[in-house]
Design an enzyme around this catalytic site. Sequence first.
Site, PDB file in Angstrom:
ATOM      1  N   ASP A  24       0.912  -1.327  -0.070  1.00 47.87           N
ATOM      2  CA  ASP A  24       0.052  -0.096  -0.017  1.00 47.87           C
ATOM      3  C   ASP A  24       0.760   1.275  -0.070  1.00 47.87           C
ATOM      4  O   ASP A  24       0.303   2.069   0.637  1.00 47.87           O
ATOM      5  CB  ASP A  24      -0.952   0.059   1.086  1.00 47.87           C
ATOM      6  CG  ASP A  24      -2.015  -1.219   1.091  1.00 47.87           C
ATOM      7  OD1 ASP A  24      -1.908  -2.087   0.308  1.00 47.87           O
ATOM      8  OD2 ASP A  24      -2.791  -1.313   2.129  1.00 47.87           O
ATOM      9  N   LYS A 129      -6.576  -4.712  -3.151  1.00 49.08           N
ATOM     10  CA  LYS A 129      -7.308  -5.485  -2.036  1.00 49.08           C
ATOM     11  C   LYS A 129      -8.328  -4.389  -1.386  1.00 49.08           C
ATOM     12  O   LYS A 129      -8.037  -3.288  -1.005  1.00 49.08           O
ATOM     13  CB  LYS A 129      -6.312  -5.780  -1.000  1.00 49.08           C
ATOM     14  CG  LYS A 129      -5.517  -4.692  -0.534  1.00 49.08           C
ATOM     15  CD  LYS A 129      -4.300  -5.529   0.591  1.00 49.08           C
ATOM     16  CE  LYS A 129      -3.478  -4.333   1.235  1.00 49.08           C
ATOM     17  NZ  LYS A 129      -4.415  -3.505   2.168  1.00 49.08           N
ATOM     18  N   CYS A 162      -2.406  -2.468   7.633  1.00 44.54           N
ATOM     19  CA  CYS A 162      -2.303  -3.384   6.544  1.00 44.54           C
ATOM     20  C   CYS A 162      -1.037  -4.219   6.664  1.00 44.54           C
ATOM     21  O   CYS A 162      -1.250  -5.405   6.184  1.00 44.54           O
ATOM     22  CB  CYS A 162      -2.488  -2.426   5.373  1.00 44.54           C
ATOM     23  SG  CYS A 162      -4.261  -1.699   5.033  1.00 44.54           S
TER      24      CYS A 162
HETATM   25  N1  TIU Z   1      -2.825   0.326   4.248  1.00 41.41           N
HETATM   26  C1  TIU Z   1      -3.142   0.632   5.524  1.00 41.41           C
HETATM   27  O1  TIU Z   1      -2.548   0.625   6.542  1.00 41.41           O
HETATM   28  N2  TIU Z   1      -4.606   1.218   5.554  1.00 41.41           N
HETATM   29  C2  TIU Z   1      -4.720   1.999   6.472  1.00 41.41           C
HETATM   30  O2  TIU Z   1      -6.010   2.428   6.619  1.00 41.41           O
HETATM   31  N3  TIU Z   1      -3.954   2.399   7.489  1.00 41.41           N
HETATM   32  C3  TIU Z   1      -4.285   3.291   8.565  1.00 41.41           C
HETATM   33  O3  TIU Z   1      -3.214   3.268   9.236  1.00 41.41           O
HETATM   34  N4  TIU Z   1      -5.284   3.976   8.438  1.00 41.41           N
END
Ligand code: TIU
Length: 220
Positions: A24, A129, A162
Amino acid sequence: MRLIDAQPRPFALDLAHAALLVIDMQRDFVEPGGFGESLGNDVSPLQAIVPTLAEVLQAWRAAGAWVVHTRESHLPDLSDCPPAKRARGAPKVRIGDPGPMGRLLVRGEPGNAIIAPLAPQPGEAEIDKPGKGAFYATDLQAQLAARGITQLVITGVTTEVCVQSTMREANDRGYECLLLSDATASYFPAFKQATLDMVIAQGGIVGWVAGSQALMKGLA
Ligand code: TIU
């Protein structure tokens, strides 16, 4: 086998059966105006790991091993976004709302793209995802199985959301997981540290943790 200096014990890296997982690293989390900032976060701790992660990516590619990138994203009609996820918190704008980089966390929008310095190259996997974990509602496990991957070197953001969800999903599926401590970041430094600590506690209950220099020494 390449022995990587790691905690709680050295990690025996088998490059032919290992993938680098970059989780991500999207504009939506790393840049101002994206989903992460909409939740009230300062994005600068995430930006800080980009040079290190770029270096790891380059060394990994040079070693000839496979890379998997993920994106947290939803379909334009939000049919894969649980209403409970969209309703969570009190953000200025919600998933699917227009922002300066397009609709927040929607697949194909400019803000949903992986940041330029870490852009996927041809032949690398790109997994969209809808959840926090990369195995939920994706074909990641099938893609790893097709290539005989049994080890994952895990990087990206955010460490306790994530990244940790994915590492736990992978650990339960039998993958040996090495988390790179300086190639992952959180909006909350204390949560990052807690995640690193809990992964290696109890003899490595979720896996291993190493610094990127230790990995690159093993790759050289
Ligand atoms: N990729 C991921 O970690 N999504 C989130 O929403 N992370 C947060 O820390 N909000």
